[in-house]
Scaffold this motif. Structure first.
Motif, PDB file in Angstrom:
ATOM      1  N   GLU A   1      21.038  10.179  54.238  1.00  0.00           N
ATOM      2  CA  GLU A   1      21.127   9.987  52.785  1.00  0.00           C
ATOM      3  C   GLU A   1      20.821   8.535  52.403  1.00  0.00           C
ATOM      4  O   GLU A   1      20.047   8.273  51.472  1.00  0.00           O
ATOM      5  N   VAL A   2      21.396   7.601  53.120  1.00  0.00           N
ATOM      6  CA  VAL A   2      21.143   6.179  52.849  1.00  0.00           C
ATOM      7  C   VAL A   2      19.679   5.850  53.141  1.00  0.00           C
ATOM      8  O   VAL A   2      19.032   5.126  52.377  1.00  0.00           O
ATOM      9  N   PHE A   3      19.142   6.394  54.219  1.00  0.00           N
ATOM     10  CA  PHE A   3      17.733   6.168  54.539  1.00  0.00           C
ATOM     11  C   PHE A   3      16.842   6.673  53.408  1.00  0.00           C
ATOM     12  O   PHE A   3      15.922   5.984  52.969  1.00  0.00           O
ATOM     13  N   ALA A   4      17.107   7.872  52.914  1.00  0.00           N
ATOM     14  CA  ALA A   4      16.306   8.448  51.832  1.00  0.00           C
ATOM     15  C   ALA A   4      16.407   7.586  50.566  1.00  0.00           C
ATOM     16  O   ALA A   4      15.398   7.357  49.888  1.00  0.00           O
ATOM     17  N   ARG A   5      17.611   7.103  50.254  1.00  0.00           N
ATOM     18  CA  ARG A   5      17.760   6.235  49.078  1.00  0.00           C
ATOM     19  C   ARG A   5      16.990   4.935  49.247  1.00  0.00           C
ATOM     20  O   ARG A   5      16.312   4.481  48.327  1.00  0.00           O
ATOM     21  N   ARG A   6      17.085   4.324  50.423  1.00  0.00           N
ATOM     22  CA  ARG A   6      16.360   3.081  50.681  1.00  0.00           C
ATOM     23  C   ARG A   6      14.852   3.303  50.565  1.00  0.00           C
ATOM     24  O   ARG A   6      14.138   2.492  49.980  1.00  0.00           O
ATOM     25  N   LEU A   7      14.367   4.390  51.116  1.00  0.00           N
ATOM     26  CA  LEU A   7      12.942   4.699  51.057  1.00  0.00           C
ATOM     27  C   LEU A   7      12.499   4.903  49.610  1.00  0.00           C
ATOM     28  O   LEU A   7      11.448   4.401  49.202  1.00  0.00           O
ATOM     29  N   ARG A   8      13.294   5.599  48.838  1.00  0.00           N
ATOM     30  CA  ARG A   8      12.960   5.823  47.427  1.00  0.00           C
ATOM     31  C   ARG A   8      12.882   4.503  46.670  1.00  0.00           C
ATOM     32  O   ARG A   8      11.923   4.233  45.944  1.00  0.00           O
ATOM     33  N   VAL A   9      13.853   3.636  46.873  1.00  0.00           N
ATOM     34  CA  VAL A   9      13.862   2.339  46.191  1.00  0.00           C
ATOM     35  C   VAL A   9      12.668   1.492  46.623  1.00  0.00           C
ATOM     36  O   VAL A   9      12.002   0.873  45.797  1.00  0.00           O
ATOM     37  N   MET A  10      12.371   1.499  47.922  1.00  0.00           N
ATOM     38  CA  MET A  10      11.258   0.688  48.427  1.00  0.00           C
ATOM     39  C   MET A  10       9.912   1.159  47.866  1.00  0.00           C
ATOM     40  O   MET A  10       9.028   0.345  47.616  1.00  0.00           O
ATOM     41  N   THR A  11       9.747   2.433  47.670  1.00  0.00           N
ATOM     42  CA  THR A  11       8.460   2.945  47.195  1.00  0.00           C
ATOM     43  C   THR A  11       8.325   2.858  45.679  1.00  0.00           C
ATOM     44  O   THR A  11       7.242   3.112  45.149  1.00  0.00           O
ATOM     45  N   GLN A  12       9.379   2.478  44.979  1.00  0.00           N
ATOM     46  CA  GLN A  12       9.300   2.331  43.528  1.00  0.00           C
ATOM     47  C   GLN A  12       8.829   0.938  43.115  1.00  0.00           C
ATOM     48  O   GLN A  12       8.362   0.749  42.009  1.00  0.00           O
ATOM     49  N   GLY A  13       8.914  -0.026  44.005  1.00  0.00           N
ATOM     50  CA  GLY A  13       8.511  -1.391  43.690  1.00  0.00           C
ATOM     51  C   GLY A  13       7.003  -1.548  43.702  1.00  0.00           C
ATOM     52  O   GLY A  13       6.255  -0.622  44.023  1.00  0.00           O
ATOM     53  N   THR A  14       6.553  -2.738  43.346  1.00  0.00           N
ATOM     54  CA  THR A  14       5.111  -2.983  43.323  1.00  0.00           C
ATOM     55  C   THR A  14       4.541  -3.151  44.732  1.00  0.00           C
ATOM     56  O   THR A  14       3.397  -2.819  44.973  1.00  0.00           O
ATOM     57  N   ASP A  15       5.324  -3.695  45.648  1.00  0.00           N
ATOM     58  CA  ASP A  15       4.885  -3.858  47.033  1.00  0.00           C
ATOM     59  C   ASP A  15       5.400  -2.662  47.821  1.00  0.00           C
ATOM     60  O   ASP A  15       6.554  -2.600  48.200  1.00  0.00           O
ATOM     61  N   LYS A  16       4.543  -1.717  48.094  1.00  0.00           N
ATOM     62  CA  LYS A  16       4.955  -0.481  48.752  1.00  0.00           C
ATOM     63  C   LYS A  16       4.670  -0.485  50.250  1.00  0.00           C
ATOM     64  O   LYS A  16       4.606   0.554  50.876  1.00  0.00           O
ATOM     65  N   ARG A  17       4.459  -1.657  50.810  1.00  0.00           N
ATOM     66  CA  ARG A  17       4.184  -1.728  52.244  1.00  0.00           C
ATOM     67  C   ARG A  17       5.485  -1.721  53.026  1.00  0.00           C
ATOM     68  O   ARG A  17       6.409  -2.458  52.728  1.00  0.00           O
ATOM     69  N   PHE A  18       5.540  -0.872  54.037  1.00  0.00           N
ATOM     70  CA  PHE A  18       6.681  -0.856  54.933  1.00  0.00           C
ATOM     71  C   PHE A  18       6.255  -0.202  56.236  1.00  0.00           C
ATOM     72  O   PHE A  18       5.186   0.395  56.318  1.00  0.00           O
ATOM     73  N   ALA A  19       7.061  -0.353  57.244  1.00  0.00           N
ATOM     74  CA  ALA A  19       6.752   0.223  58.556  1.00  0.00           C
ATOM     75  C   ALA A  19       7.969   0.969  59.068  1.00  0.00           C
ATOM     76  O   ALA A  19       9.110   0.579  58.803  1.00  0.00           O
ATOM     77  N   ILE A  20       7.713   2.024  59.777  1.00  0.00           N
ATOM     78  CA  ILE A  20       8.787   2.786  60.410  1.00  0.00           C
ATOM     79  C   ILE A  20       8.516   2.749  61.908  1.00  0.00           C
ATOM     80  O   ILE A  20       7.442   3.132  62.362  1.00  0.00           O
TER      81      ILE A  20
END
Length: 98
Positions: A11-30
């Motif tokens: 649940e926390v992972f999904a929330r973090r991912l949602r917040v990260m993809t809402q910003g202007t910088d959508k770059r991330f790595a898994i």
């Protein structure tokens, strides 16, 4: 410096991912484990070392040498043909000049 692996709930992972993809910088790595990459068709460390990287490195450094295992043992003190992944980092450093 050793760092313990941090765990978070799905649940926390999904929330973090949602917040990260809402910003202007959508770059991330898994970062995933080897099992995920292998099942996706990416070669395992030992396969990369023995099947691709060592042959390329030998071609650059000693093209006249025909026996890959003998040459690899001379170049990497920890090389074991049964466990080529043991020299993954060392081979990577020599081949890619990192």
């Amino acid at each position: 410096m050793s760092m313990a692996l941090r765990r978070i709930s799905a649940e926390v992972f999904a929330r973090r991912l949602r917040v990260m993809t809402q910003g202007t910088d959508k770059r991330f790595a898994i970062f995933l484990g080897a099992g995920c990459s292998v099942s996706s068709g990416i070669p395992a460390a030992g396969d990369l070392v023995k099947g691709q990287w060592l042959p390329r490195l030998r071609e650059v450094c000693a093209p006249e040498c025909k026996d890959l295992d003998t040459w690899a043992k001379e170049q990497f003190k920890d090389f074991d043909p049964e466990n080529p992944a043991a020299v993954y980092g060392a081979v990577m450093e020599k081949l890619f000049l990192i």
